[in-house]
Design a protein around this motif. Structure first.
Motif, PDB file in Angstrom:
ATOM      1  N   TRP A 190       0.823  -1.213   0.000  1.00 19.58           N
ATOM      2  CA  TRP A 190       0.000   0.000   0.000  1.00 19.58           C
ATOM      3  C   TRP A 190       0.856   1.263   0.000  1.00 19.58           C
ATOM      4  O   TRP A 190       0.619   2.171  -0.794  1.00 19.58           O
ATOM      5  CB  TRP A 190      -0.934  -0.020   1.200  1.00 19.58           C
ATOM      6  N   ARG A 195      -1.498  -0.314  -5.032  1.00 22.99           N
ATOM      7  CA  ARG A 195      -2.793  -0.463  -4.385  1.00 22.99           C
ATOM      8  C   ARG A 195      -3.492  -1.746  -4.821  1.00 22.99           C
ATOM      9  O   ARG A 195      -4.117  -2.425  -4.005  1.00 22.99           O
ATOM     10  CB  ARG A 195      -3.667   0.759  -4.689  1.00 22.99           C
ATOM     11  N   ARG A 223      -8.947   4.108  -0.423  1.00 21.90           N
ATOM     12  CA  ARG A 223      -8.832   4.304  -1.873  1.00 21.90           C
ATOM     13  C   ARG A 223     -10.018   5.088  -2.419  1.00 21.90           C
ATOM     14  O   ARG A 223      -9.872   5.911  -3.324  1.00 21.90           O
ATOM     15  CB  ARG A 223      -8.724   2.951  -2.574  1.00 21.90           C
ATOM     16  N   LYS A 226      -9.574   8.793  -1.750  1.00 15.92           N
ATOM     17  CA  LYS A 226      -8.555   9.414  -2.613  1.00 15.92           C
ATOM     18  C   LYS A 226      -9.004   9.517  -4.066  1.00 15.92           C
ATOM     19  O   LYS A 226      -8.764  10.525  -4.737  1.00 15.92           O
ATOM     20  CB  LYS A 226      -7.266   8.602  -2.546  1.00 15.92           C
ATOM     21  N   GLU A 227      -9.710   8.504  -4.592  1.00 19.60           N
ATOM     22  CA  GLU A 227     -10.024   8.458  -6.013  1.00 19.60           C
ATOM     23  C   GLU A 227     -11.483   8.750  -6.332  1.00 19.60           C
ATOM     24  O   GLU A 227     -11.806   9.096  -7.478  1.00 19.60           O
ATOM     25  CB  GLU A 227      -9.631   7.090  -6.586  1.00 19.60           C
ATOM     26  N   TRP A 237     -13.576  -3.655  -5.860  1.00 19.75           N
ATOM     27  CA  TRP A 237     -12.467  -3.597  -4.892  1.00 19.75           C
ATOM     28  C   TRP A 237     -12.831  -4.374  -3.635  1.00 19.75           C
ATOM     29  O   TRP A 237     -12.007  -5.121  -3.103  1.00 19.75           O
ATOM     30  CB  TRP A 237     -12.154  -2.155  -4.524  1.00 19.75           C
TER      31      TRP A 237
END
Length: 262
Positions: A190, A195, A223, A226-227, A237
């Motif tokens: 990570w 990722r 994640r 952030k995205e 995911w």
């Protein structure tokens, strides 16, 4: 005769990373050897002189191989290791309420190692414990973690691990060293911006211990923050990070009547 051009970005990159790897490698090996020495001393030397309590007897359904074939490794395999050994030998047999809570990733790995090496099952479990413990120490002192945390922090963490009584079980055929090793592998992947690899590793780790399902949720949340992807990538995911757990739940549903039989 042409000489090698050792100047340029690629040789410089390899030189820096190789130096960092071998700079941390001896430290990890030294802590592994100290860890192993403490366990061996306690198991084979001091325990017989301190009036310690005997290990509990094997479960009634446990059928070990002849002891003369496995005595050296058997001394390190007690408690939960006997349950994992039974699963590796015979699969999930009655009583199910005793065995199903112990996830299949570790017994499957032990069965594969025993078949490939022709080692007795207790020896295979001990070997796997030692390999995972070595992997933990090498990852802990890897260049990536040394850069992220610093040598002083890692030294303090190493001393705390060795002083922790539960570290004794890291050579005892249980999943503790694999949980620690896989947890560090997920963290290193990570923080190295790998990722996808971290999510896949976490998914595999859920076949060893339930705690990685929570770790997977945390990774997906980080994640997502952030995205900010759409619902479908987020769902994929989550499925990835729970893949081992979901596979075991499917097995339990098909063969034991409930996806949460464990």
């Amino acid at each position: 005769m042409m000489g090698l051009n050792m100047r340029g970005p690629i040789p410089a990159f390899l030189g820096r990373n190789t130096a960092g790897l071998f700079h941390g490698l001896p430290v990890g090996v030294v802590f592994f050897l100290i860890h192993a020495a403490l366990v061996v001393h306690h198991t084979y030397f001091s325990a017989s002189k301190c009036g310690t309590v005997d290990a509990p007897p094997p479960p009634a359904f446990y059928e070990p191989a002849p002891q003369e074939q496995e005595r050296p490794a058997y001394a390190l395999n007690r408690w939960d290791a006997l349950l994992y050994e039974s699963i590796a030998r015979h699969g999930y047999q009655p009583p199910m309420d005793v065995l199903l809570p112990w996830f299949p990733g570790y017994p499957i790995l032990a069965k594969g190692v025993a078949l490939a090496t022709r080692l007795p099952m207790p020896a295979a479990l001990t070997l796997l414990s030692a390999v995972a413990t070595l992997g933990f120490w090498l990852l802990l002192w890897s260049p990536r973690l040394r850069s992220a945390l610093g040598s002083k922090t890692l030294a303090i963490a190493s001393i705390l691990v060795l002083a922790w009584p539960g570290a004794f079980f890291w050579f005892a055929g249980m999943t503790e060293p694999w949980v620690a090793f896989l947890m560090l592998a997920v963290i290193v992947a990570w923080i190295s911006d790998r990722r996808a690899a971290a999510l896949v590793l976490c998914g595999l780790a859920t076949s060893f211990k339930q705690v990685f399902a929570l770790v997977g949720c945390i990774l997906v949340l980080l994640r997502w923050v952030k995205e900010r992807p759409g619902p479908i990538p987020t769902f994929l995911w989550l499925i990835t990070t729970w893949s081992g757990l979901l596979a075991y739940a499917f097995y339990c549903a098909v063969f034991h009547g409930s996806p949460v039989a464990f």
